[in-house]
Scaffold this motif. Structure first.
Motif, mmCIF file in Angstrom:
data_model
loop_
_atom_site.group_PDB
_atom_site.id
_atom_site.type_symbol
_atom_site.label_atom_id
_atom_site.label_comp_id
_atom_site.label_asym_id
_atom_site.label_seq_id
_atom_site.Cartn_x
_atom_site.Cartn_y
_atom_site.Cartn_z
ATOM 1 N N VAL A 1 -7.965 -0.670 8.537
ATOM 2 C CA VAL A 1 -8.788 -0.933 9.647
ATOM 3 C C VAL A 1 -10.090 -1.516 8.961
ATOM 4 C CG1 VAL A 1 -9.633 1.207 9.628
ATOM 5 C CG2 VAL A 1 -9.745 -0.045 11.941
ATOM 6 N N LEU A 2 -10.610 -0.947 7.801
ATOM 7 C CA LEU A 2 -11.717 -1.670 7.201
ATOM 8 C C LEU A 2 -11.534 -2.837 6.456
ATOM 9 C CD1 LEU A 2 -13.469 1.834 5.829
ATOM 10 C CD2 LEU A 2 -13.898 0.575 8.048
ATOM 11 N N TYR A 3 -10.198 -3.190 6.474
ATOM 12 C CA TYR A 3 -9.980 -4.497 5.733
ATOM 13 C C TYR A 3 -10.483 -4.283 4.346
ATOM 14 C CZ TYR A 3 -8.740 -6.319 10.081
ATOM 15 O OH TYR A 3 -8.220 -6.312 11.140
ATOM 16 N N ALA A 4 -10.183 -3.056 3.656
ATOM 17 C CA ALA A 4 -10.576 -2.712 2.163
ATOM 18 C C ALA A 4 -9.827 -2.937 1.027
ATOM 19 C CB ALA A 4 -11.198 -1.225 2.235
ATOM 20 N N SER A 5 -10.271 -3.404 -0.052
ATOM 21 C CA SER A 5 -9.439 -3.499 -1.256
ATOM 22 C C SER A 5 -9.175 -2.290 -1.905
ATOM 23 C CB SER A 5 -10.054 -4.382 -2.159
ATOM 24 O OG SER A 5 -11.274 -3.965 -2.354
ATOM 25 N N SER A 6 -9.907 -1.170 -1.763
ATOM 26 C CA SER A 6 -9.740 0.061 -2.619
ATOM 27 C C SER A 6 -8.711 0.969 -1.953
ATOM 28 C CB SER A 6 -10.697 0.592 -2.913
ATOM 29 O OG SER A 6 -11.539 1.073 -2.173
ATOM 30 N N ILE A 7 -7.861 1.841 -2.528
ATOM 31 C CA ILE A 7 -7.096 2.813 -1.777
ATOM 32 C C ILE A 7 -8.076 3.841 -1.124
ATOM 33 C CG2 ILE A 7 -5.509 4.530 -2.122
ATOM 34 C CD1 ILE A 7 -4.231 2.107 -2.199
ATOM 35 N N GLY A 8 -9.203 3.951 -2.019
ATOM 36 C CA GLY A 8 -10.261 4.862 -1.352
ATOM 37 C C GLY A 8 -10.794 4.775 -0.015
ATOM 38 N N ASN A 9 -10.884 3.499 0.379
ATOM 39 C CA ASN A 9 -11.347 3.066 1.659
ATOM 40 C C ASN A 9 -10.096 2.733 2.576
ATOM 41 O OD1 ASN A 9 -14.145 3.466 1.654
ATOM 42 N ND2 ASN A 9 -14.485 1.737 0.317
ATOM 43 N N THR A 10 -8.929 2.707 2.368
ATOM 44 C CA THR A 10 -7.878 2.227 3.197
ATOM 45 C C THR A 10 -7.487 3.393 4.014
ATOM 46 O OG1 THR A 10 -7.372 0.536 1.624
ATOM 47 C CG2 THR A 10 -5.688 1.007 3.286
ATOM 48 N N PHE A 11 -7.350 3.139 5.315
ATOM 49 C CA PHE A 11 -6.660 4.123 6.235
ATOM 50 C C PHE A 11 -6.379 3.339 7.430
ATOM 51 C CE2 PHE A 11 -11.287 4.509 7.278
ATOM 52 C CZ PHE A 11 -11.144 4.453 8.625
ATOM 53 N N GLY A 12 -5.581 3.784 8.233
ATOM 54 C CA GLY A 12 -5.049 3.193 9.392
ATOM 55 C C GLY A 12 -5.629 3.606 10.896
ATOM 56 N N ALA A 13 -5.548 3.129 11.708
ATOM 57 C CA ALA A 13 -6.301 3.454 13.076
ATOM 58 C C ALA A 13 -5.708 2.605 14.124
ATOM 59 C CB ALA A 13 -7.892 3.272 12.893
ATOM 60 N N TRP A 14 -5.864 3.147 15.361
ATOM 61 C CA TRP A 14 -5.341 2.442 16.469
ATOM 62 C C TRP A 14 -6.379 1.620 17.003
ATOM 63 C CZ3 TRP A 14 -0.486 2.235 17.642
ATOM 64 C CH2 TRP A 14 0.312 3.236 17.229
#
Length: 285
Positions: free
Chosen positions: A22-35
């Motif tokens: 949801v943040l269109y992040a490159s690192s695993i530390g900032n990557t998470f899914g959301a509705w």
């Protein structure tokens, strides 16, 4: 004499889908899914030109307002671990003008200009739930040219190729860019009410704006430098749409995007999977 077509339309579109990044992040530390839920009311005006000399032209004007809302699908990370993804909520106002030009049964061109005015949490805060605190944090003004080739194959299949080139003036100016897309899609209608579409799209964006001058749009707003940034994206997707009556359509869709960027900050290089459903209601008069 040809029957007259409605000049005005009012529509409401709502889609809800899972976004794996949801943040269109490159690192695993900032990557998470959301509705993610996007609700879009819109009003448009598209007069039909009867004069034989200009009947190939299709002018239009309209206004849409989009509500972007986020809900938790899995534990959020970083700053959003305490606020939840709803802190990302924002709105976009979008007035637009356009002119279509149909060359023949297959080929058409389109010229458009619009404004995308973003409202959301004040800089440095995560208050997306509190709409009363929203401020204008980004304005974009795209000027676009588009060519579309659409060819019917047999009775139920179609192939289309769409090329779009645009320049986006932005405030803050470091989001100004050339933004170009090429999309190839194949569609089929096994029944009158059901249609399927499969597509592949490539995007090339070259940022041209200078580094942000703090205060350009909002005092104490700061962000990274996009100067000379290059984004290359590829997207593949499919959708199925059911139209039980003229004014209602329901759809399901899935897409996957991979983006590579020269931007060394967190955003720009990412992968994201989207899957969900939507409904569209439209009334023409």
């Amino acid at each position: 004499e040809e029957p007259s077509q409605p000049w005005f339309s009012i529509s409401v579109d709502c889609q809800a889908f899972y976004n794996s990044n949801v943040l269109y992040a490159s690192s695993i530390g900032n990557t998470f899914g959301a509705w993610q839920i996007i609700t879009t009311p819109e009003i448009s005006f598209a007069p039909t030109i009867q004069d034989e000399t200009y009947k190939m032209l299709s002018p239009r004007a309209g206004f849409r307002y989009q509500f972007f809302t986020y809900a938790q699908a899995e534990p959020p990370k970083q700053d959003y671990a305490t606020t939840g993804p709803s802190a990302l909520n924002f709105d976009v106002m979008n007035p637009y003008l356009g002119l279509g030009w149909r060359v023949d049964d297959d080929l058409s061109f389109d010229f458009s200009m619009q404004a995308n005015l973003y409202q959301g949490s004040p800089p440095g805060t995560l208050s997306g739930r509190d709409r009363s605190s929203y401020v204008n944090f980004l304005n974009e003004y795209p000027l676009a040219w588009q060519a579309n080739w659409f060819h019917i194959i047999g009775e139920i299949h179609s192939l289309s190729i769409t090329a779009r080139a645009s320049y986006v003036w932005a405030i803050p100016s470091n989001f100004s860019r050339t933004d170009n897309n090429l999309t190839v899609s194949w569609g089929t209608m096994p029944t009158k009410e059901v249609s399927l579409q499969f597509y592949a799209s490539a995007r090339l964006a070259k940022y041209t704006g200078i580094n942000l001058d703090p205060g350009e749009i909002s005092s104490n707003y700061s962000t990274f430098n996009n100067y000379d940034r290059l984004d290359i994206q590829q997207t593949y997707g499919a959708s199925i749409t059911w139209t039980p009556v003229e004014y209602v359509s329901i759809r399901g869709f899935v897409s996957w995007t991979k983006s590579d960027s020269t931007q060394v900050q967190e955003t720009g290089t990412f992968e994201a999977l989207n899957a969900g459903t939507g409904i569209n209601l439209v009334y023409r008069f």
